[in-house]
Each structure stands twice: as C-alpha cells, then as structure tokens.
Design a protein around this motif. Structure first.
Motif, PDB file in Angstrom:
ATOM      1  N   GLU A  35       0.832  -1.194   0.000  1.00 30.02           N
ATOM      2  CA  GLU A  35       0.000   0.000   0.000  1.00 30.02           C
ATOM      3  C   GLU A  35       0.867   1.245   0.000  1.00 30.02           C
ATOM      4  OE1 GLU A  35      -3.816   1.902   2.399  1.00 30.02           O
ATOM      5  OE2 GLU A  35      -2.650   0.274   3.308  1.00 30.02           O
ATOM      6  N   PRO A  36       0.658   2.169  -0.923  1.00 30.59           N
ATOM      7  CA  PRO A  36       1.496   3.372  -0.969  1.00 30.59           C
ATOM      8  C   PRO A  36       1.390   4.175   0.316  1.00 30.59           C
ATOM      9  CG  PRO A  36       0.165   3.167  -2.960  1.00 30.59           C
ATOM     10  CD  PRO A  36      -0.348   2.151  -1.997  1.00 30.59           C
ATOM     11  N   PRO A  37       2.506   4.486   0.962  1.00 31.16           N
ATOM     12  CA  PRO A  37       2.435   5.320   2.164  1.00 31.16           C
ATOM     13  C   PRO A  37       1.914   6.716   1.843  1.00 31.16           C
ATOM     14  CG  PRO A  37       4.560   4.197   1.996  1.00 31.16           C
ATOM     15  CD  PRO A  37       3.879   4.020   0.688  1.00 31.16           C
ATOM     16  N   ARG A  54      17.836  18.591  -6.511  1.00 33.05           N
ATOM     17  CA  ARG A  54      17.753  17.480  -7.448  1.00 33.05           C
ATOM     18  C   ARG A  54      17.629  16.125  -6.746  1.00 33.05           C
ATOM     19  NH1 ARG A  54      18.738  17.753 -12.618  1.00 33.05           N
ATOM     20  NH2 ARG A  54      19.908  19.690 -12.392  1.00 33.05           N
ATOM     21  N   GLY A  55      18.421  15.925  -5.669  1.00 34.81           N
ATOM     22  CA  GLY A  55      18.379  14.645  -4.983  1.00 34.81           C
ATOM     23  C   GLY A  55      17.015  14.358  -4.374  1.00 34.81           C
ATOM     24  N   GLY A  56      16.433  15.353  -3.728  1.00 35.25           N
ATOM     25  CA  GLY A  56      15.124  15.165  -3.124  1.00 35.25           C
ATOM     26  C   GLY A  56      14.046  14.868  -4.150  1.00 35.25           C
ATOM     27  N   TYR A  57      14.076  15.581  -5.269  1.00 31.96           N
ATOM     28  CA  TYR A  57      13.064  15.346  -6.301  1.00 31.96           C
ATOM     29  C   TYR A  57      13.253  13.970  -6.944  1.00 31.96           C
ATOM     30  CZ  TYR A  57      12.017  20.287  -5.760  1.00 31.96           C
ATOM     31  OH  TYR A  57      11.666  21.510  -5.227  1.00 31.96           O
ATOM     32  N   ARG A  58      14.497  13.531  -7.045  1.00 29.31           N
ATOM     33  CA  ARG A  58      14.731  12.179  -7.580  1.00 29.31           C
ATOM     34  C   ARG A  58      14.184  11.120  -6.629  1.00 29.31           C
ATOM     35  NH1 ARG A  58      20.854  11.954 -10.246  1.00 29.31           N
ATOM     36  NH2 ARG A  58      20.402  13.306 -12.026  1.00 29.31           N
ATOM     37  N   ALA A  59      14.337  11.350  -5.320  1.00 25.84           N
ATOM     38  CA  ALA A  59      13.797  10.399  -4.347  1.00 25.84           C
ATOM     39  C   ALA A  59      12.281  10.324  -4.473  1.00 25.84           C
ATOM     40  CB  ALA A  59      14.207  10.817  -2.936  1.00 25.84           C
ATOM     41  N   ALA A  60      11.615  11.477  -4.545  1.00 24.57           N
ATOM     42  CA  ALA A  60      10.164  11.483  -4.682  1.00 24.57           C
ATOM     43  C   ALA A  60       9.734  10.820  -5.991  1.00 24.57           C
ATOM     44  CB  ALA A  60       9.650  12.919  -4.610  1.00 24.57           C
ATOM     45  N   SER A  61      10.492  11.053  -7.068  1.00 29.98           N
ATOM     46  CA  SER A  61      10.148  10.446  -8.351  1.00 29.98           C
ATOM     47  C   SER A  61      10.317   8.933  -8.328  1.00 29.98           C
ATOM     48  CB  SER A  61      11.023  11.046  -9.465  1.00 29.98           C
ATOM     49  OG  SER A  61      10.729  12.409  -9.658  1.00 29.98           O
ATOM     50  N   ARG A  66       7.627   3.627  -8.025  1.00 32.96           N
ATOM     51  CA  ARG A  66       7.374   2.412  -7.247  1.00 32.96           C
ATOM     52  C   ARG A  66       5.874   2.210  -7.010  1.00 32.96           C
ATOM     53  NH1 ARG A  66       6.030  -1.528  -5.100  1.00 32.96           N
ATOM     54  NH2 ARG A  66       6.718  -2.504  -3.152  1.00 32.96           N
ATOM     55  N   TYR A  67       5.147   3.308  -6.741  1.00 37.27           N
ATOM     56  CA  TYR A  67       3.754   3.190  -6.321  1.00 37.27           C
ATOM     57  C   TYR A  67       2.732   3.826  -7.272  1.00 37.27           C
ATOM     58  CZ  TYR A  67       5.376   1.520  -1.788  1.00 37.27           C
ATOM     59  OH  TYR A  67       5.951   0.775  -0.789  1.00 37.27           O
ATOM     60  N   GLY A  68       3.192   4.603  -8.240  1.00 35.58           N
ATOM     61  CA  GLY A  68       2.235   5.305  -9.082  1.00 35.58           C
ATOM     62  C   GLY A  68       1.555   6.454  -8.359  1.00 35.58           C
ATOM     63  N   THR A  69       2.203   6.969  -7.329  1.00 36.53           N
ATOM     64  CA  THR A  69       1.655   8.042  -6.507  1.00 36.53           C
ATOM     65  C   THR A  69       2.470   9.315  -6.725  1.00 36.53           C
ATOM     66  OG1 THR A  69       0.899   6.492  -4.806  1.00 36.53           O
ATOM     67  CG2 THR A  69       1.209   8.784  -4.136  1.00 36.53           C
ATOM     68  N   ILE A  88       8.271  13.244   2.730  1.00 34.34           N
ATOM     69  CA  ILE A  88       7.684  12.935   1.430  1.00 34.34           C
ATOM     70  C   ILE A  88       6.220  12.582   1.684  1.00 34.34           C
ATOM     71  CG2 ILE A  88       7.800  11.441  -0.596  1.00 34.34           C
ATOM     72  CD1 ILE A  88      10.783  11.021   0.014  1.00 34.34           C
ATOM     73  N   TYR A  89       5.305  13.201   0.939  1.00 35.58           N
ATOM     74  CA  TYR A  89       3.884  12.992   1.212  1.00 35.58           C
ATOM     75  C   TYR A  89       3.086  12.940  -0.085  1.00 35.58           C
ATOM     76  CZ  TYR A  89       3.316  18.054   0.469  1.00 35.58           C
ATOM     77  OH  TYR A  89       3.310  19.312  -0.069  1.00 35.58           O
TER      78      TYR A  89
END
Length: 296
Positions: A35-37, A54-61, A66-69, A88-89
């Motif tokens: 289930e996507p957090p 850039r690093g933070g946006y890559r993590a969110a991407s 992974r989840y389609g969220t 990340i939310y």
C-alpha cells in the motif's frame, strides 16, 4: 476515519554517494510494502537540497515510479551536519498548509514541523527529528525543545531518536561487546564511572514517561510510542522484546529500537499495523524501514 499509512526510514547519507540512484534501493527497502504510504519520514537526506533540490526530487520520483503516486517533498534542517530530515507525502491525500524551514522560521524548536490537512479537513502535525547520535545530554535537550508539540492537533513525531525508552521489553545492547569509545553513544553509567553501562533512555522517557513497576509510565509529556502501543495490543509480555530498528552487528553490541514513531493520542494508532521490516540480502542502509497506520 481516514487511514494514513506511514513509513519511517533512515537512509545512510541519503544515498547521495550512489549518485541518487534511488530506484533499486527503494524497490528493495519497500519490497513488501504494497500500500502506498501517505507519509514517508526520511532521516539523513544528505545533499538532497543541493543543485536546486535534485536529490530530493529524484527520491520522490523514484517512489512515484514504485507506487504510481505523485509524491511531493519538503527537506528539513539539521544544525550539526548535512543530515537533514525530509518529509515525502502524497498530495492527493494530504495538503501541506505550513512547513517550518530554516529560511522563514527563526525559532529552532519549530523547524522540521509540518502542518497538513486531510481531504475531510482533519489536521495533522508531523514533527521530524534526528537526535544527536553520540550524546545523551544533547538528546535530552532536543526532547525538551520539541515537547511543546504534544499539545494541539493530532501529532505524529518520528525519526531516528538515537535512544530508547525504559522498560524490560526494549532491547538492551551487549555493552561488553560494544567498543569502549562508542558506549557513550547510546548508553550511560547512571551510577557513575566504574559502574555498569545501560542504555540511555532519558530523552525518549521525557516524551513518553519512565517505566514503572506496575507496567505503566510516569512523568512523561504525553506522547506514546507506536512500537509500545503495538506491544500492548499483543499482550504486553515483558519477554516479548520490541524489534530493533538498526542492522548493528552483534560484535558491535547488537541493535536497538531507536527509529521511533510517537503520537500524542494513542487512539490515532491502528492496531496491528506497526511493523519493522528486516531486510533480506543486500543492505542499502544501516537502519530498518518502520511502517504503521494512523487514523484521523
């Protein structure tokens, strides 16, 4: 009730030394989280802010893939090193209404604090913490500085607190096996020099209370550890040890439960949802993923 799945992970140095190649690590770390957090609390977002974030946006991407969220991210602040937390939310489930960052909030105790709102209008405060890894006195000061967040709306406080709570069900380190120069990192000698080492619980106990012989807690600020709420729902057997949250080797004294999620109202916790995910095979970080669900 709105159910919000939560995840907490300390990513060793934010994986920036691997060039922010998040996809494979996140796929392994979250492999058994279907289930996507709605919220992912991250410690050690090292260099995620650099180069326009850039690093933070890559993590969110990577988590979106992974989840389609469509995850959003806010990167926090750390005064002692480039190891800030990050939040990340999922903006389709939570709306950010306030974020305590280092540019606009001079009050240090209000930094790394988020205020969010669900689609039904319920408020949630999220407090990201990464307490000092080597000094219990500093951790106690950090706990005191943030204890104000126990009042007000439903609050989730989470992070690598680098300390545990008191009580026989919290794992103890093997202090003779712990290198002497590292014993003070997580332990102390309450009886003074030359006496036995034990884990330093003062900071966490300041928030959740000190363990009492009758199985309750006394003199805390009013927070409750989800790990302990889960333990109580399982029967509160002192022999039923909380699962450690680090991958510390036995020859270094073994692991402790230091990556913690706390709430100011125990009714927020959805029973049966708490889990520490023990990795199999390749280790991408020295801490374990912690997941749980809260309900608003």
């Amino acid at each position: 009730m709105t159910a919000l799945p939560i995840a907490l992970i300390n990513l060793e140095n934010g994986l920036h030394e691997q060039g922010f190649a998040f996809d494979d690590p996140f796929a392994r770390i979250f492999t058994d989280v279907d289930e996507p957090p709605a919220l992912i609390l991250v410690n050690e977002a090292t260099q995620w802010w650099a180069g326009g974030g850039r690093g933070g946006y890559r993590a969110a991407s990577a988590l979106r893939r992974r989840y389609g969220t469509p995850y959003a991210i806010e990167i926090g602040w750390c005064d002692r090193s480039d190891h800030p937390p990050a939040l990340i939310y999922d903006p389709t489930r939570l709306e950010m209404t306030w974020w305590g960052d280092e540019r606009s909030i001079p009050n240090l105790s209000r930094r790394n604090v988020a205020e969010l709102r669900t689609g039904t209008g319920r408020e949630l405060r999220v407090v990201l913490q990464h307490w000092h890894p080597k000094d219990g006195d500093t951790r106690l000061k950090e706990a005191r500085h943030i204890s104000w967040t126990v009042e007000g709306p439903p609050t989730l406080l989470g992070g690598d607190l680098n300390g545990t709570g008191s009580g026989p069900h919290w794992p103890e380190k093997d202090w003779p096996a712990t290198p002497p120069h590292k014993r003070h990192h997580k332990g102390w000698q309450p009886g003074g020099p030359g006496t036995a080492w034990t884990r330093d619980t003062r900071a966490v106990d300041h928030l959740i209370g000190t363990w009492s012989p009758d199985g309750g807690r006394v003199d805390g600020c009013g927070f409750h550890a989800l790990a302990e709420l889960d333990w109580r729902h399982r029967g509160a057997d002192p022999a039923d040890q909380l699962v450690p949250t680090t991958n510390t080797r036995a020859e270094h004294g073994g692991s402790q439960a230091i990556d913690l999620l706390l709430v100011n109202d125990p009714e927020l916790f959805v029973p049966g949802s708490y889990r520490v995910h023990i990795p199999a095979g390749l280790l991408d970080t020295d801490h374990r993923l912690v997941t749980a669900t809260i309900g608003l």
